[in-house]
Scaffold this active site. Structure first.
Site, PDB file in Angstrom:
ATOM      1  N   SER A 174      80.691   4.334 -49.138  1.00  0.00           N
ATOM      2  CA  SER A 174      80.849   4.133 -50.629  1.00  0.00           C
ATOM      3  C   SER A 174      82.042   5.287 -50.976  1.00  0.00           C
ATOM      4  O   SER A 174      82.654   4.662 -51.974  1.00  0.00           O
ATOM      5  CB  SER A 174      79.340   4.940 -50.999  1.00  0.00           C
ATOM      6  OG  SER A 174      78.129   3.996 -50.699  1.00  0.00           O
ATOM      7  N   TYR A 201      77.164   4.954 -55.433  1.00  0.00           N
ATOM      8  CA  TYR A 201      78.032   3.811 -55.744  1.00  0.00           C
ATOM      9  C   TYR A 201      77.767   2.575 -54.891  1.00  0.00           C
ATOM     10  O   TYR A 201      78.497   1.789 -54.128  1.00  0.00           O
ATOM     11  CB  TYR A 201      79.603   4.222 -55.073  1.00  0.00           C
ATOM     12  CG  TYR A 201      80.614   3.382 -55.996  1.00  0.00           C
ATOM     13  CD1 TYR A 201      81.111   3.595 -57.263  1.00  0.00           C
ATOM     14  CD2 TYR A 201      81.639   2.537 -55.171  1.00  0.00           C
ATOM     15  CE1 TYR A 201      81.827   2.742 -57.923  1.00  0.00           C
ATOM     16  CE2 TYR A 201      82.555   2.049 -55.703  1.00  0.00           C
ATOM     17  CZ  TYR A 201      82.714   2.148 -57.135  1.00  0.00           C
ATOM     18  OH  TYR A 201      83.875   1.326 -57.893  1.00  0.00           O
ATOM     19  N   ALA A 228      66.959   7.956 -51.651  1.00  0.00           N
ATOM     20  CA  ALA A 228      67.905   9.052 -51.659  1.00  0.00           C
ATOM     21  C   ALA A 228      67.815  10.055 -52.904  1.00  0.00           C
ATOM     22  O   ALA A 228      67.868  11.265 -52.782  1.00  0.00           O
ATOM     23  CB  ALA A 228      69.192   8.439 -51.683  1.00  0.00           C
ATOM     24  N   HIS A 283      65.626   2.970 -63.178  1.00  0.00           N
ATOM     25  CA  HIS A 283      64.386   2.680 -62.489  1.00  0.00           C
ATOM     26  C   HIS A 283      63.447   3.763 -62.589  1.00  0.00           C
ATOM     27  O   HIS A 283      63.607   4.630 -62.560  1.00  0.00           O
ATOM     28  CB  HIS A 283      64.616   2.242 -61.052  1.00  0.00           C
ATOM     29  CG  HIS A 283      63.596   1.708 -60.634  1.00  0.00           C
ATOM     30  ND1 HIS A 283      62.665   0.896 -61.001  1.00  0.00           N
ATOM     31  CD2 HIS A 283      63.204   1.711 -59.216  1.00  0.00           C
ATOM     32  CE1 HIS A 283      61.670   0.345 -60.173  1.00  0.00           C
ATOM     33  NE2 HIS A 283      62.003   0.719 -58.940  1.00  0.00           N
ATOM     34  N   GLU A 338      60.193  -8.305 -58.287  1.00  0.00           N
ATOM     35  CA  GLU A 338      61.158  -8.538 -56.946  1.00  0.00           C
ATOM     36  C   GLU A 338      60.244  -9.024 -55.625  1.00  0.00           C
ATOM     37  O   GLU A 338      60.722  -9.669 -54.994  1.00  0.00           O
ATOM     38  CB  GLU A 338      62.005  -7.435 -56.883  1.00  0.00           C
ATOM     39  CG  GLU A 338      61.340  -5.928 -56.666  1.00  0.00           C
ATOM     40  CD  GLU A 338      62.264  -4.693 -56.803  1.00  0.00           C
ATOM     41  OE1 GLU A 338      63.164  -4.866 -57.427  1.00  0.00           O
ATOM     42  OE2 GLU A 338      61.917  -3.729 -56.446  1.00  0.00           O
ATOM     43  N   GLY A 365      75.173   1.624 -59.105  1.00  0.00           N
ATOM     44  CA  GLY A 365      76.097   2.478 -59.646  1.00  0.00           C
ATOM     45  C   GLY A 365      77.437   2.053 -59.588  1.00  0.00           C
ATOM     46  O   GLY A 365      78.075   2.537 -60.534  1.00  0.00           O
ATOM     47  N   GLY A 404      78.427  -1.084 -60.341  1.00  0.00           N
ATOM     48  CA  GLY A 404      78.578  -2.121 -61.723  1.00  0.00           C
ATOM     49  C   GLY A 404      78.587  -1.062 -62.810  1.00  0.00           C
ATOM     50  O   GLY A 404      79.415  -1.451 -63.869  1.00  0.00           O
ATOM     51  N   GLN A 405      77.623  -0.251 -62.995  1.00  0.00           N
ATOM     52  CA  GLN A 405      77.668   0.498 -64.329  1.00  0.00           C
ATOM     53  C   GLN A 405      78.868   1.490 -64.444  1.00  0.00           C
ATOM     54  O   GLN A 405      79.430   1.539 -65.625  1.00  0.00           O
ATOM     55  CB  GLN A 405      76.302   1.383 -64.210  1.00  0.00           C
ATOM     56  CG  GLN A 405      75.149   0.547 -64.412  1.00  0.00           C
ATOM     57  CD  GLN A 405      73.819   1.316 -64.693  1.00  0.00           C
ATOM     58  OE1 GLN A 405      73.768   2.313 -65.433  1.00  0.00           O
ATOM     59  NE2 GLN A 405      72.534   0.689 -64.500  1.00  0.00           N
TER      60      GLN A 405
END
Length: 396
Positions: A114, A87, A150, A172, A260, A91, A93-94
């Protein structure tokens, strides 16, 4: 990128909004913001069925969210439980967009900040909010939106739940493509797909709420069911994209890491600081140096470039600015291209991946990160920026 390619992208992003996948409130707001003249002038008058677009002489397949109206979206995942892991910004947003699109979504995250944030935003422990292993057990589509570090660290906890018939989703390609470093090797009997929104998770959410939608890429790594691509595109619509273009896991991760570190964040910070410091060294005040370096760029020029392209900007500035930009852009190109070549090679050979995993897994990671971020935040330019932003009329 050519003028034709830029025009194609701009037309897609304009035609893509609004969509019936969004709330009535969001759609109404979006409709009211579209200039009627702009709609009349667009080269693409249809809102469904666009499959190939000419991007500067190269034809590519694209998918619009109008290809997956709400009824089709719900039907595609009628037997699924979408388990979003993590989150953080992406996480969150989606997951929220999927929930607003009425899909059966649950959230898996570790207890702490989170978890608390998720509860504050309406996720209910035991109903649609679980710890990661329980969410993986309940989910048929495991949407792994944990941080790259993670994902590697928790892979052995997640993998047992990736049983035959499930789908593994990423935003990703990092963990899968650099599996020798991350240890992330998906089972062979599941679909493995990717949807990568081209922006931050915050932007994914905000554009969804505005009724617009962000552009994104879609890729399939493993197609066991024979429906992986169709489901990937549908999920792309579900998480809030306006249109999707095709890529591969490897191309996505290479372009993302490269971008980026380049003009999206790394290079632009370097250029901002360099220009600001030269102005300050030549006797310009902080407010003048910041306005000429950052404020004019972000508040005036960049939005216009985003809407109309750099070619339009060059054609619509003063003759003095036009002459200077035309004289100097190639010098900046020639000076910076070797750095970009070095950067891409560092991404492609895995150096950037190994460094990210190493640094982000260190015991003192958080303290070191805060120190590096503080170096940027404490620079005079960005401290000046805080004062400048307070002066904007909308912030009074």
């Amino acid at each position: 990128m050519s003028f034709v390619a830029r025009s194609a992208i701009r037309q897609l992003t304009r035609v893509a909004a609004p969509s019936r996948s969004f709330s009535l409130l969001a759609r109404s707001a979006a409709i009211s913001q579209i200039p009627r003249a702009a709609v009349c002038k667009t080269a693409f008058t249809q809102t469904r069925g666009i499959k190939t677009i000419d991007f500067g002489g190269t034809k590519e397949t694209v998918y619009e969210r109008s290809d997956y109206p709400p009824a089709k979206l719900l039907d595609t995942f009628k037997n699924d439980t979408l388990a979003v892991l993590g989150y953080g910004p992406m996480g969150r947003g989606q997951a929220l967009n999927l929930r607003d699109n009425k899909l059966n979504v649950i959230l898996g995250c570790r207890k702490g900040s989170s978890w608390d944030k998720a509860v504050s935003e309406g996720w209910i422990p035991g109903k649609d909010l679980f710890e990661i292993n329980e969410a993986c057990d309940k989910g048929t589509v495991i949407m792994n939106l944990l941080s790259d570090a993670a994902q590697s660290k928790l892979w052995n906890e997640i993998k047992p739940y990736l049983t035959k018939g499930k789908t593994l989703y990423f935003s990703h390609g990092f963990s899968v493509i650099y599996s020798e470093d991350t240890g992330v090797v998906p089972p062979k009997d599941i679909d493995v797909i990717l949807v990568a929104p081209k922006g931050s998770g915050t932007t994914v959410r905000n554009l969804f709420l505005e009724g617009r939608g962000i552009n994104g890429s879609v890729a399939v790594y493993q197609d066991v069911s024979g429906k992986a691509k169709d489901r990937a595109v549908a999920l792309g619509v579900g998480v809030g994209t306006g249109y999707l273009y095709e890529t591969t896991f490897k191309q996505e991760v290479n372009s993302d890491l490269y971008g980026e570190r380049g003009v999206l964040m790394g290079a632009i910070q370097g250029l901002f600081v360099a220009q600001y410091e030269v102005l300050r060294a030549r006797g310009h005040t902080p407010s003048e140096a910041f306005n000429e370096t950052v404020e004019e760029a972000t508040q005036s020029l960049y939005p216009l470039i985003g809407a109309n392209g750099m070619d339009w900007m060059y054609a619509n500035c003063s003759t003095t600015a036009q002459r200077g930009a035309l004289d100097w852009w190639k010098k900046f190109h020639d000076a910076s291209k070797p750095v970009f070549e070095e950067l891409y090679e560092s991404v492609a050979n895995g150096t950037e991946t190994r460094r990210s995993l190493s640094k982000n897994s260190e015991a003192n990671y958080r303290a070191d990160l805060e120190a590096e971020l503080a170096e940027i935040a404490n620079h005079e330019m960005w401290r000046t920026g805080k004062a400048v932003r307070k002066l904007r009329p909308e912030n009074q």
